[in-house]
Design a protein around this motif. Sequence first.
Motif, PDB file in Angstrom:
ATOM      1  N   ILE A 341      28.551  57.094  75.340  1.00  0.00           N
ATOM      2  CA  ILE A 341      28.459  55.808  75.671  1.00  0.00           C
ATOM      3  C   ILE A 341      29.901  55.332  75.604  1.00  0.00           C
ATOM      4  CG2 ILE A 341      27.687  53.428  74.703  1.00  0.00           C
ATOM      5  CD1 ILE A 341      25.339  54.965  73.516  1.00  0.00           C
ATOM      6  N   GLY A 342      30.865  55.794  74.617  1.00  0.00           N
ATOM      7  CA  GLY A 342      32.176  55.360  74.541  1.00  0.00           C
ATOM      8  C   GLY A 342      32.852  55.593  75.874  1.00  0.00           C
ATOM      9  N   GLY A 343      32.622  56.825  76.361  1.00  0.00           N
ATOM     10  CA  GLY A 343      33.250  57.287  77.427  1.00  0.00           C
ATOM     11  C   GLY A 343      32.992  56.149  78.606  1.00  0.00           C
ATOM     12  N   GLY A 344      31.656  55.968  78.710  1.00  0.00           N
ATOM     13  CA  GLY A 344      31.384  55.066  79.840  1.00  0.00           C
ATOM     14  C   GLY A 344      31.855  53.725  79.599  1.00  0.00           C
ATOM     15  N   ILE A 345      31.989  53.167  78.401  1.00  0.00           N
ATOM     16  CA  ILE A 345      32.656  51.841  78.401  1.00  0.00           C
ATOM     17  C   ILE A 345      34.033  51.957  78.832  1.00  0.00           C
ATOM     18  CG2 ILE A 345      33.498  50.439  76.519  1.00  0.00           C
ATOM     19  CD1 ILE A 345      30.873  50.845  74.841  1.00  0.00           C
ATOM     20  N   GLY A 346      34.962  53.148  78.509  1.00  0.00           N
ATOM     21  CA  GLY A 346      36.258  53.330  78.876  1.00  0.00           C
ATOM     22  C   GLY A 346      36.356  53.250  80.356  1.00  0.00           C
ATOM     23  N   ILE A 347      35.383  53.989  81.066  1.00  0.00           N
ATOM     24  CA  ILE A 347      35.285  54.157  82.375  1.00  0.00           C
ATOM     25  C   ILE A 347      35.201  52.559  82.970  1.00  0.00           C
ATOM     26  CG2 ILE A 347      34.115  54.856  84.311  1.00  0.00           C
ATOM     27  CD1 ILE A 347      33.461  57.472  83.008  1.00  0.00           C
ATOM     28  N   ASN A 348      34.269  51.856  82.531  1.00  0.00           N
ATOM     29  CA  ASN A 348      34.305  50.453  82.985  1.00  0.00           C
ATOM     30  C   ASN A 348      35.471  49.709  82.753  1.00  0.00           C
ATOM     31  OD1 ASN A 348      31.770  51.263  84.047  1.00  0.00           O
ATOM     32  ND2 ASN A 348      30.416  50.293  82.356  1.00  0.00           N
ATOM     33  N   LEU A 349      36.044  49.670  81.431  1.00  0.00           N
ATOM     34  CA  LEU A 349      37.290  48.942  81.211  1.00  0.00           C
ATOM     35  C   LEU A 349      38.458  49.539  82.128  1.00  0.00           C
ATOM     36  CD1 LEU A 349      37.049  48.543  77.547  1.00  0.00           C
ATOM     37  CD2 LEU A 349      36.632  46.878  79.198  1.00  0.00           C
ATOM     38  N   GLY A 350      38.266  50.858  82.801  1.00  0.00           N
ATOM     39  CA  GLY A 350      39.251  51.394  83.531  1.00  0.00           C
ATOM     40  C   GLY A 350      39.492  50.192  84.823  1.00  0.00           C
ATOM     41  N   ALA A 351      38.484  49.524  85.136  1.00  0.00           N
ATOM     42  CA  ALA A 351      38.572  48.621  86.341  1.00  0.00           C
ATOM     43  C   ALA A 351      39.890  47.457  86.125  1.00  0.00           C
ATOM     44  CB  ALA A 351      37.179  47.907  86.764  1.00  0.00           C
ATOM     45  N   ILE A 352      39.847  47.096  84.851  1.00  0.00           N
ATOM     46  CA  ILE A 352      40.981  46.257  84.301  1.00  0.00           C
ATOM     47  C   ILE A 352      42.514  46.796  84.475  1.00  0.00           C
ATOM     48  CG2 ILE A 352      41.546  44.728  82.541  1.00  0.00           C
ATOM     49  CD1 ILE A 352      38.718  44.496  81.860  1.00  0.00           C
ATOM     50  N   PHE A 353      42.296  48.179  83.828  1.00  0.00           N
ATOM     51  CA  PHE A 353      43.637  48.772  83.612  1.00  0.00           C
ATOM     52  C   PHE A 353      43.417  50.000  84.614  1.00  0.00           C
ATOM     53  CE2 PHE A 353      42.244  47.086  79.419  1.00  0.00           C
ATOM     54  CZ  PHE A 353      43.335  46.383  79.151  1.00  0.00           C
ATOM     55  N   THR A 354      44.273  49.424  85.985  1.00  0.00           N
ATOM     56  CA  THR A 354      43.991  50.294  87.013  1.00  0.00           C
ATOM     57  C   THR A 354      45.059  51.408  86.971  1.00  0.00           C
ATOM     58  OG1 THR A 354      45.089  49.012  88.466  1.00  0.00           O
ATOM     59  CG2 THR A 354      42.747  49.002  88.556  1.00  0.00           C
ATOM     60  N   SER A 355      46.001  51.013  86.008  1.00  0.00           N
ATOM     61  CA  SER A 355      47.291  52.042  86.066  1.00  0.00           C
ATOM     62  C   SER A 355      47.166  53.370  85.313  1.00  0.00           C
ATOM     63  CB  SER A 355      48.495  51.375  85.901  1.00  0.00           C
ATOM     64  OG  SER A 355      48.572  50.688  84.884  1.00  0.00           O
ATOM     65  N   VAL A 356      46.151  53.053  84.262  1.00  0.00           N
ATOM     66  CA  VAL A 356      46.013  54.026  83.158  1.00  0.00           C
ATOM     67  C   VAL A 356      45.113  55.122  83.828  1.00  0.00           C
ATOM     68  CG1 VAL A 356      45.234  54.194  80.725  1.00  0.00           C
ATOM     69  CG2 VAL A 356      46.129  52.118  81.497  1.00  0.00           C
ATOM     70  N   PRO A 357      45.423  56.251  83.452  1.00  0.00           N
ATOM     71  CA  PRO A 357      44.763  57.463  83.786  1.00  0.00           C
ATOM     72  C   PRO A 357      43.158  57.290  83.270  1.00  0.00           C
ATOM     73  CG  PRO A 357      46.599  58.215  82.937  1.00  0.00           C
ATOM     74  CD  PRO A 357      46.597  56.736  82.647  1.00  0.00           C
ATOM     75  N   VAL A 358      42.038  57.658  84.088  1.00  0.00           N
ATOM     76  CA  VAL A 358      40.714  57.648  83.534  1.00  0.00           C
ATOM     77  C   VAL A 358      40.559  58.704  82.351  1.00  0.00           C
ATOM     78  CG1 VAL A 358      40.048  59.465  85.085  1.00  0.00           C
ATOM     79  CG2 VAL A 358      38.404  57.769  84.476  1.00  0.00           C
ATOM     80  N   GLY A 359      41.214  59.571  82.213  1.00  0.00           N
ATOM     81  CA  GLY A 359      41.102  60.390  81.064  1.00  0.00           C
ATOM     82  C   GLY A 359      41.387  59.734  79.595  1.00  0.00           C
ATOM     83  N   VAL A 360      42.273  58.861  79.727  1.00  0.00           N
ATOM     84  CA  VAL A 360      43.111  58.056  78.728  1.00  0.00           C
ATOM     85  C   VAL A 360      41.859  57.012  78.449  1.00  0.00           C
ATOM     86  CG1 VAL A 360      44.767  56.259  77.874  1.00  0.00           C
ATOM     87  CG2 VAL A 360      45.387  58.460  79.117  1.00  0.00           C
ATOM     88  N   MET A 361      41.409  56.103  79.364  1.00  0.00           N
ATOM     89  CA  MET A 361      40.410  55.431  79.272  1.00  0.00           C
ATOM     90  C   MET A 361      38.880  55.964  78.709  1.00  0.00           C
ATOM     91  SD  MET A 361      41.738  52.490  79.769  1.00  0.00           S
ATOM     92  CE  MET A 361      40.559  51.327  79.576  1.00  0.00           C
ATOM     93  N   ILE A 362      38.718  56.969  78.952  1.00  0.00           N
ATOM     94  CA  ILE A 362      37.483  57.744  78.371  1.00  0.00           C
ATOM     95  C   ILE A 362      37.784  57.970  76.904  1.00  0.00           C
ATOM     96  CG2 ILE A 362      36.311  59.879  78.432  1.00  0.00           C
ATOM     97  CD1 ILE A 362      36.389  59.868  81.301  1.00  0.00           C
ATOM     98  N   LEU A 363      38.809  58.517  76.384  1.00  0.00           N
ATOM     99  CA  LEU A 363      39.335  58.898  75.118  1.00  0.00           C
ATOM    100  C   LEU A 363      39.401  57.655  74.041  1.00  0.00           C
ATOM    101  CD1 LEU A 363      39.899  61.799  76.350  1.00  0.00           C
ATOM    102  CD2 LEU A 363      41.951  61.723  74.772  1.00  0.00           C
ATOM    103  N   LEU A 364      39.967  56.562  74.658  1.00  0.00           N
ATOM    104  CA  LEU A 364      39.974  55.204  74.106  1.00  0.00           C
ATOM    105  C   LEU A 364      38.478  54.741  73.702  1.00  0.00           C
ATOM    106  CD1 LEU A 364      43.149  53.700  75.449  1.00  0.00           C
ATOM    107  CD2 LEU A 364      43.022  54.769  73.490  1.00  0.00           C
ATOM    108  N   GLY A 365      37.781  54.720  74.820  1.00  0.00           N
ATOM    109  CA  GLY A 365      36.615  54.346  74.718  1.00  0.00           C
ATOM    110  C   GLY A 365      35.660  55.085  73.688  1.00  0.00           C
ATOM    111  N   MET A 366      35.611  56.751  73.657  1.00  0.00           N
ATOM    112  CA  MET A 366      34.890  57.371  72.890  1.00  0.00           C
ATOM    113  C   MET A 366      35.351  57.105  71.536  1.00  0.00           C
ATOM    114  SD  MET A 366      34.467  61.082  74.494  1.00  0.00           S
ATOM    115  CE  MET A 366      35.984  61.515  74.735  1.00  0.00           C
ATOM    116  N   VAL A 367      36.712  56.988  71.301  1.00  0.00           N
ATOM    117  CA  VAL A 367      36.975  56.672  69.761  1.00  0.00           C
ATOM    118  C   VAL A 367      36.679  55.273  69.283  1.00  0.00           C
ATOM    119  CG1 VAL A 367      39.140  56.243  68.484  1.00  0.00           C
ATOM    120  CG2 VAL A 367      39.014  58.224  69.874  1.00  0.00           C
TER     121      VAL A 367
END
Length: 443
Positions: A341-367
């Motif tokens: 779920i956290g990884g999915g949240i991170g992926i969705n928030l990646g639409a706001i932070f387009t310059s951030v690698p998707v892997g980073v967004m997944i890790l931040l969302g999971m944590v």
Amino acid sequence: MTLFSARHIRHLKALAARWRRRALFLLGGVAVGAVAVMLTLLADRAQLAFHQLLQQWRYASLIVTPAGFGLAVYLTLRFFPNSQGSGIPQAIAARELEGYDQRHALVSIRIAIGKILVTLLGLLCGASAGREGPTVQVGASIMFALGRLSPRRQPGLILAGAAAGVAAAFNTPLAGIVFGIEELSRAFELRTSGLVIGAVIAAGLTATALLGDYSYFGHNSDMLHTAAEWLAVPVCGVVGGLMGGIFSRILVLLAGGLPGRIGGWIKRQPVVFAVLCGVGVALCGMASGDTTFGTGYEQIKSVLADGTALPWSFAILKLAATILTSISGIPGGIFSPSLAIGGGIGINLGAIFTSVPVGVMILLGMVAYFAGVVQAPITAFVIVTEMTDNHAMMVPLMATALIASSASRLICPEGVYHALAKNFVRQAQPAARDRSEPPPGVS
């Protein structure tokens, strides 16, 4: 001479007892590691079998999932009481209780067997559940059974078994130790710390020997580069923490029983309620393209490894499926689903932070989401760091976990595991008082 000999004998007896305790913890660690590996392999096969069924018939989940949920709850209530849910609250409650019978009602070989069998049944029918939480209760049960050889060490053995379960399930020995200190015991116990670490090492080495050395989500080397990208840390922390707090709040409220007719009906008809929850899980799965069934591990790992796209609705549908699975009363953990779920949240928030690698967004969302659920920030960032082998992200993950844990407390004052553990403690204490009271007519 006689006095020296007696003192010498006492010293040898004490030394032998000390080494016997150490051997007990190490032996238990090996056993927990072996069982964790077995559960891992069987869980993977169960999920594979369910997905193969869906490939044969698209609508199979509408029948199999509700029927499986109903059967799982019936087996749990009839043969394996106190094996429902994650299993981590039971391990926490067992440490807090003092009587052997009270602890035995929450952690025993019978419960461990039931936990394994019914958890696998849940995964076989598409439940949105994990195997890691059950591994904690199974590990605590194995160690508690060994505690007959060392009754004074029962709380320490339960702690060691639970921590070893986390370490072996995720192949994250450091996270197992931190989880034991921060979440299970909420304190550092000097007398048993070395024995717990020994059990975790034994469990970890056993799992590594059987499965090989691996990172749970593989290796990820993405990192934050600019100050603008660091803005993703507080945003993920707040959003993930609030979502985790909402999830925890729902579970705690429903675990205490809903008031009124609905709550009374659920208590009277738990199997029927489980069937209805199964219908909801099946509908979530179909709406998500079958991505919300099971642990969610494969979906997030595919994104991290290959950039495989997930539907934007994955996070919310996975959240709904996990809530329905958790409140249904079937055995199953929330560890892996929470990370998904956290990884999915991170992926969705990646639409706001387009310059951030998707892997980073997944890790931040999971944590963020996991820290919001359990409110154990140190465990959250340590376990994600170990699972992805990405030490470059440790500082951002620390900050995200702290923000998320604080945000979660605005909605749910206490982490879900400890809040649910209080229910098991309350249930055990009246039973203990009833047994201690003399029968009517006896003064």
